[in-house]
Design a protein around this motif. Sequence first.
Motif, PDB file in Angstrom:
ATOM      1  N   TRP A 172       0.834  -1.189   0.000  1.00  0.00           N
ATOM      2  CA  TRP A 172       0.000   0.000   0.000  1.00  0.00           C
ATOM      3  C   TRP A 172       0.876   1.250   0.000  1.00  0.00           C
ATOM      4  O   TRP A 172       1.695   1.443   0.894  1.00  0.00           O
ATOM      5  CB  TRP A 172      -0.884   0.050   1.243  1.00  0.00           C
ATOM      6  CG  TRP A 172      -1.995  -0.948   1.291  1.00  0.00           C
ATOM      7  CD1 TRP A 172      -2.539  -1.631   0.256  1.00  0.00           C
ATOM      8  CD2 TRP A 172      -2.709  -1.354   2.460  1.00  0.00           C
ATOM      9  NE1 TRP A 172      -3.556  -2.443   0.682  1.00  0.00           N
ATOM     10  CE2 TRP A 172      -3.683  -2.290   2.039  1.00  0.00           C
ATOM     11  CE3 TRP A 172      -2.635  -1.024   3.798  1.00  0.00           C
ATOM     12  CZ2 TRP A 172      -4.569  -2.902   2.925  1.00  0.00           C
ATOM     13  CZ3 TRP A 172      -3.516  -1.627   4.689  1.00  0.00           C
ATOM     14  CH2 TRP A 172      -4.469  -2.551   4.267  1.00  0.00           C
ATOM     15  N   CYS A 175      -2.136   4.302   3.269  1.00  0.00           N
ATOM     16  CA  CYS A 175      -2.829   3.536   4.305  1.00  0.00           C
ATOM     17  C   CYS A 175      -3.599   4.509   5.183  1.00  0.00           C
ATOM     18  O   CYS A 175      -3.105   5.592   5.504  1.00  0.00           O
ATOM     19  CB  CYS A 175      -1.820   2.752   5.151  1.00  0.00           C
ATOM     20  SG  CYS A 175      -2.576   1.737   6.446  1.00  0.00           S
ATOM     21  N   THR A 179      -9.538   2.159   5.929  1.00  0.00           N
ATOM     22  CA  THR A 179      -9.279   0.939   5.156  1.00  0.00           C
ATOM     23  C   THR A 179      -9.174  -0.283   6.051  1.00  0.00           C
ATOM     24  O   THR A 179      -9.649  -1.367   5.702  1.00  0.00           O
ATOM     25  CB  THR A 179      -7.978   1.091   4.338  1.00  0.00           C
ATOM     26  OG1 THR A 179      -8.101   2.223   3.482  1.00  0.00           O
ATOM     27  CG2 THR A 179      -7.703  -0.151   3.510  1.00  0.00           C
ATOM     28  N   VAL A 180      -8.539  -0.132   7.223  1.00  0.00           N
ATOM     29  CA  VAL A 180      -8.213  -1.287   8.058  1.00  0.00           C
ATOM     30  C   VAL A 180      -9.100  -1.413   9.296  1.00  0.00           C
ATOM     31  O   VAL A 180      -8.960  -2.366  10.063  1.00  0.00           O
ATOM     32  CB  VAL A 180      -6.740  -1.222   8.502  1.00  0.00           C
ATOM     33  CG1 VAL A 180      -5.817  -1.185   7.287  1.00  0.00           C
ATOM     34  CG2 VAL A 180      -6.478  -0.022   9.403  1.00  0.00           C
ATOM     35  N   CYS A 210      -1.800   2.862  11.227  1.00  0.00           N
ATOM     36  CA  CYS A 210      -2.870   2.823  10.233  1.00  0.00           C
ATOM     37  C   CYS A 210      -2.897   4.076   9.365  1.00  0.00           C
ATOM     38  O   CYS A 210      -3.924   4.387   8.755  1.00  0.00           O
ATOM     39  CB  CYS A 210      -4.223   2.642  10.925  1.00  0.00           C
ATOM     40  SG  CYS A 210      -4.346   1.110  11.874  1.00  0.00           S
ATOM     41  N   SER A 212      -0.404   6.562   6.545  1.00  0.00           N
ATOM     42  CA  SER A 212       0.785   6.580   5.688  1.00  0.00           C
ATOM     43  C   SER A 212       1.885   7.435   6.306  1.00  0.00           C
ATOM     44  O   SER A 212       1.626   8.523   6.826  1.00  0.00           O
ATOM     45  CB  SER A 212       0.431   7.135   4.306  1.00  0.00           C
ATOM     46  OG  SER A 212      -0.572   6.353   3.694  1.00  0.00           O
ATOM     47  N   HIS A 218       3.758  -0.535   4.412  1.00  0.00           N
ATOM     48  CA  HIS A 218       2.476  -1.192   4.658  1.00  0.00           C
ATOM     49  C   HIS A 218       2.167  -2.212   3.568  1.00  0.00           C
ATOM     50  O   HIS A 218       2.384  -1.948   2.374  1.00  0.00           O
ATOM     51  CB  HIS A 218       1.329  -0.175   4.682  1.00  0.00           C
ATOM     52  CG  HIS A 218       1.357   0.761   5.846  1.00  0.00           C
ATOM     53  ND1 HIS A 218       1.920   2.013   5.776  1.00  0.00           N
ATOM     54  CD2 HIS A 218       0.879   0.629   7.113  1.00  0.00           C
ATOM     55  CE1 HIS A 218       1.785   2.617   6.950  1.00  0.00           C
ATOM     56  NE2 HIS A 218       1.158   1.801   7.766  1.00  0.00           N
ATOM     57  N   GLY A 220      -1.207  -4.884   2.550  1.00  0.00           N
ATOM     58  CA  GLY A 220      -2.500  -5.495   2.818  1.00  0.00           C
ATOM     59  C   GLY A 220      -2.452  -6.959   2.418  1.00  0.00           C
ATOM     60  O   GLY A 220      -1.818  -7.316   1.420  1.00  0.00           O
ATOM     61  N   PHE A 232      -3.285  -6.987   7.696  1.00  0.00           N
ATOM     62  CA  PHE A 232      -2.330  -6.002   7.206  1.00  0.00           C
ATOM     63  C   PHE A 232      -1.060  -6.050   8.037  1.00  0.00           C
ATOM     64  O   PHE A 232      -1.054  -6.463   9.206  1.00  0.00           O
ATOM     65  CB  PHE A 232      -2.927  -4.594   7.159  1.00  0.00           C
ATOM     66  CG  PHE A 232      -3.083  -3.903   8.487  1.00  0.00           C
ATOM     67  CD1 PHE A 232      -2.111  -3.041   8.963  1.00  0.00           C
ATOM     68  CD2 PHE A 232      -4.229  -4.094   9.245  1.00  0.00           C
ATOM     69  CE1 PHE A 232      -2.269  -2.393  10.177  1.00  0.00           C
ATOM     70  CE2 PHE A 232      -4.410  -3.449  10.450  1.00  0.00           C
ATOM     71  CZ  PHE A 232      -3.411  -2.590  10.922  1.00  0.00           C
TER      72      PHE A 232
END
Length: 313
Positions: A172, A175, A179-180, A210, A212, A218, A220, A232
């Motif tokens: 990723w 991030c 998303t997570v 979580c 960037s 990162h 996924g 992740f």
Amino acid sequence: MTVTKSENIDEALLIFRDFVAKFHNDTYDFEFCNGYILQATRNYFDSRKFSDGLVIFTKKRGVDNFVIVSCVGDNRAKNIFAVVKELFENSGKPVFIKNVGKELEQDLLKFGCRHYRVDEWWDDQSKYDDNSFPEQVLNTKQLVDLEGPNFQSLREEQNRFNREYQIEARRWEVCNLETVEKILKKWIDNIHLRNDWNKEELHASHEIFCNSRNDLIHFGIYDSKNNKLIGFLAFSEISPKCLGYNVLVNDFVYRNSYRILMLEGARIANSLGYQYLNIQGSEDTNQYLSKRRLKAEFEIPKEHLIFDKNSCF
């Protein structure tokens, strides 16, 4: 000796990486990766910059004792001692020093720091937090190849998993928590049920990964059959030869996915050019024994020391 204070973590981490490059370019120790610093200082951050190094510290949650979490540069013990002496004199409370290896231990003991007493623990779950058992450092090529009798059990485990599931790791570039959030909540619920660990603390210790950042890597993990996110991973560099494994979040519905994603982490590290992957120390025996199944090439034992009224100035 010039000492500079800094409460800006990003500014301090740039200085931190410069000192790592200059003095620790071949290190494997986990406390030299930015991901560890971000997690360890999530509740409080401060640092002291010397002409020859940097000392980073935080406060222990709930009791507000200062904790040295990492020191880089030359004359590390001398710089740590200068900071712990300052912090102890200002607070009147014992100062903890984490991630103490054998060489640093001897120097700090000479300065008057001491070992834990028998009745002293980091918390009610572990003697030295994640230093209670040694850091495990994996040879990434060995865990990509899984050749020879030493890795037979891991080969068989991986083959069983691959017959049942098909997963794909995707890097990723961006991030974010949105998303997570679903997979993170599911993982936290499972960890809480298994270990009775505090949900809020689990979330706080992982939420920082979580988003960037240039210093975080990162990935996924997807079930490629239905393009479903099932986990992740987050990493950060320790040195040009060693990557730090900061986060592994997995869906427990996928049996044995924890160890498979450890192997996937080694594959990722190898593909990025890292010869070694440090998968951290462990808080308890079960965690340690699980990690030892990955056949680390070597271990790095660490402990905590204390500076308090019983220490010598």
